[in-house]
Motif scaffolding. Structure first.
Motif, PDB file in Angstrom:
ATOM      1  N   MET A   1      -1.844  92.973  13.468  1.00 20.65           N
ATOM      2  CA  MET A   1      -1.137  94.238  13.719  1.00 20.65           C
ATOM      3  C   MET A   1      -0.376  94.659  12.460  1.00 20.65           C
ATOM      4  O   MET A   1       0.411  93.895  11.916  1.00 20.65           O
ATOM      5  N   LYS A   2      -0.678  95.850  11.941  1.00 19.19           N
ATOM      6  CA  LYS A   2      -0.006  96.349  10.750  1.00 19.19           C
ATOM      7  C   LYS A   2       1.416  96.748  11.098  1.00 19.19           C
ATOM      8  O   LYS A   2       1.660  97.473  12.055  1.00 19.19           O
ATOM      9  N   LYS A   3       2.369  96.275  10.332  1.00 14.52           N
ATOM     10  CA  LYS A   3       3.769  96.579  10.640  1.00 14.52           C
ATOM     11  C   LYS A   3       4.136  97.961  10.144  1.00 14.52           C
ATOM     12  O   LYS A   3       3.790  98.363   9.030  1.00 14.52           O
ATOM     13  N   ILE A   4       4.856  98.705  10.980  1.00 17.64           N
ATOM     14  CA  ILE A   4       5.250 100.066  10.618  1.00 17.64           C
ATOM     15  C   ILE A   4       6.491 100.048   9.735  1.00 17.64           C
ATOM     16  O   ILE A   4       6.603 100.835   8.791  1.00 17.64           O
ATOM     17  N   LEU A   5       7.437  99.141  10.014  1.00 20.15           N
ATOM     18  CA  LEU A   5       8.686  99.108   9.254  1.00 20.15           C
ATOM     19  C   LEU A   5       8.597  98.084   8.128  1.00 20.15           C
ATOM     20  O   LEU A   5       8.183  96.948   8.330  1.00 20.15           O
ATOM     21  N   LYS A   6       9.003  98.485   6.943  1.00 20.87           N
ATOM     22  CA  LYS A   6       8.955  97.621   5.772  1.00 20.87           C
ATOM     23  C   LYS A   6      10.313  96.977   5.525  1.00 20.87           C
ATOM     24  O   LYS A   6      11.361  97.591   5.758  1.00 20.87           O
ATOM     25  N   ASN A   7      10.307  95.734   5.035  1.00 24.54           N
ATOM     26  CA  ASN A   7      11.559  95.045   4.705  1.00 24.54           C
ATOM     27  C   ASN A   7      11.936  95.302   3.241  1.00 24.54           C
ATOM     28  O   ASN A   7      11.224  96.001   2.512  1.00 24.54           O
ATOM     29  N   LYS A   8      13.039  94.726   2.797  1.00 26.35           N
ATOM     30  CA  LYS A   8      13.535  94.983   1.444  1.00 26.35           C
ATOM     31  C   LYS A   8      12.535  94.573   0.372  1.00 26.35           C
ATOM     32  O   LYS A   8      12.367  95.258  -0.637  1.00 26.35           O
ATOM     33  N   TYR A   9      11.867  93.443   0.578  1.00 24.83           N
ATOM     34  CA  TYR A   9      10.882  92.992  -0.391  1.00 24.83           C
ATOM     35  C   TYR A   9       9.703  93.964  -0.464  1.00 24.83           C
ATOM     36  O   TYR A   9       9.245  94.319  -1.561  1.00 24.83           O
ATOM     37  N   ASP A  10       9.213  94.374   0.699  1.00 26.47           N
ATOM     38  CA  ASP A  10       8.122  95.345   0.738  1.00 26.47           C
ATOM     39  C   ASP A  10       8.495  96.602  -0.052  1.00 26.47           C
ATOM     40  O   ASP A  10       7.710  97.105  -0.865  1.00 26.47           O
ATOM     41  N   ILE A  11       9.691  97.090   0.199  1.00 25.24           N
ATOM     42  CA  ILE A  11      10.145  98.334  -0.436  1.00 25.24           C
ATOM     43  C   ILE A  11      10.262  98.159  -1.952  1.00 25.24           C
ATOM     44  O   ILE A  11       9.843  99.034  -2.721  1.00 25.24           O
ATOM     45  N   GLN A  12      10.789  97.023  -2.369  1.00 22.64           N
ATOM     46  CA  GLN A  12      10.901  96.741  -3.804  1.00 22.64           C
ATOM     47  C   GLN A  12       9.526  96.759  -4.462  1.00 22.64           C
ATOM     48  O   GLN A  12       9.337  97.351  -5.544  1.00 22.64           O
ATOM     49  N   GLN A  13       8.557  96.129  -3.843  1.00 22.06           N
ATOM     50  CA  GLN A  13       7.205  96.085  -4.397  1.00 22.06           C
ATOM     51  C   GLN A  13       6.542  97.463  -4.396  1.00 22.06           C
ATOM     52  O   GLN A  13       5.820  97.823  -5.339  1.00 22.06           O
ATOM     53  N   MET A  14       6.803  98.246  -3.369  1.00 21.05           N
ATOM     54  CA  MET A  14       6.190  99.568  -3.291  1.00 21.05           C
ATOM     55  C   MET A  14       6.835 100.549  -4.266  1.00 21.05           C
ATOM     56  O   MET A  14       6.185 101.505  -4.708  1.00 21.05           O
ATOM     57  N   ARG A  15       8.079 100.312  -4.627  1.00 23.40           N
ATOM     58  CA  ARG A  15       8.674 101.110  -5.708  1.00 23.40           C
ATOM     59  C   ARG A  15       7.933 100.851  -7.027  1.00 23.40           C
ATOM     60  O   ARG A  15       7.691 101.776  -7.806  1.00 23.40           O
ATOM     61  N   LEU A  16       7.578  99.593  -7.278  1.00 24.14           N
ATOM     62  CA  LEU A  16       6.820  99.267  -8.490  1.00 24.14           C
ATOM     63  C   LEU A  16       5.442  99.932  -8.469  1.00 24.14           C
ATOM     64  O   LEU A  16       5.014 100.534  -9.454  1.00 24.14           O
TER      65      LEU A  16
END
Length: 263
Positions: A1-16
């Motif tokens: 199941m793909k998660k809809i909400l991203k955590n801090k690490y996810d967000i940091q990586q997606m900023r990159l």
């Protein structure tokens, strides 16, 4: 199941990842000129993504797509395949759609470019399409129904006597290219999901001059307007934060803020 909400690490990586996607669109501007082939543009972007940014072009090989970016000219709505025999001409409007993977995180963005002097009608189409995206960003915040995005876009586009393409939509994005939720660019009263901080999705309206109708070509990818009218698209990858949203693919010299405070 793909998660809809991203955590801090996810967000940091997606900023990159988002910064790389944005940088590709900034870089390629100087390579948009008459008589360059769309294959050459693809090659420049591929080299920049893989060699300079040490990332992966997400389009290459995705469901057998053969190139690293999509390039859509004039009446091509989306998913145009770069080709050595397709040359840009003076007066063309061109959408370049870039998606990259960095550290297993995807981001996705596109924008329009002008080839030499472009006529007023084409310029206005691009201006209205870009503004429809920018207006939609102002309604993104926690607790608001996600269908407000499409409502804003459709209302503005139709007020300008243009037409929103309904066959294609924005999408959640993260460790996968396409995740929940779907982001429609027109109003659907049944789409009642509420936005939450930590959601990341694309908003990418496609707008046509003559009608909303499109058709897919025999190559299985290239989508054109059915009536030969022109089409434009702008796209950002967007993070919903506590007070509004952040554009993870915000580009240099873009005339909007990277972070929207939507009280």
């Amino acid at each position: 199941m793909k998660k809809i909400l991203k955590n801090k690490y996810d967000i940091q990586q997606m900023r990159l990842s988002g910064k790389i996607t944005a940088d590709v669109l900034t870089m390629i501007k100087n390579h948009i000129y008459p008589d360059i082939s769309t294959q050459d543009i693809n090659n420049i972007c591929h080299h920049y993504i893989t060699k300079i940014k040490k990332a992966v072009p997400a389009c290459l090989g995705y469901k057998s797509f053969p190139k690293s970016i999509c390039i859509s000219i004039n009446d091509i709505v989306c998913h145009g395949i770069p080709d050595k025999n397709i040359l840009l001409k003076k007066g063309d409007i061109v959408n370049i759609d870039v998606a990259v993977i960095k550290n297993n995180y995807y981001t996705d963005a596109s924008k329009m470019f002008f080839v030499g002097k472009v006529n007023t009608k084409k310029k206005l189409l691009c201006k209205i399409t870009r503004k429809s995206l920018y207006q939609a960003l102002k309604c993104i915040k926690p607790g608001i129904k996600i269908n407000n995005i499409g409502k804003k876009i459709q209302k503005y586009v139709e007020s300008q006597k243009l037409h929103v393409v309904k066959e294609y939509c924005g999408h959640g994005i993260g460790n996968n290219f396409h995740e929940p939720p779907h982001i429609l660019h027109y109003y659907n009263k049944y789409d009642c999901l509420k936005m939450q901080a930590g959601m990341i999705f694309t908003v990418e309206p496609m707008v046509n001059t003559r009608s909303q109708y499109v058709e897919c070509m025999k190559d299985g990818w290239t989508v054109k307007t059915r009536d030969g009218g022109c089409s434009a698209q702008y796209e950002h990858t967007v993070l919903v934060n506590q007070k509004g949203c952040e554009l993870l693919t915000h580009q240099k010299n873009e005339k909007i803020p990277k972070i929207f405070i939507n009280n």
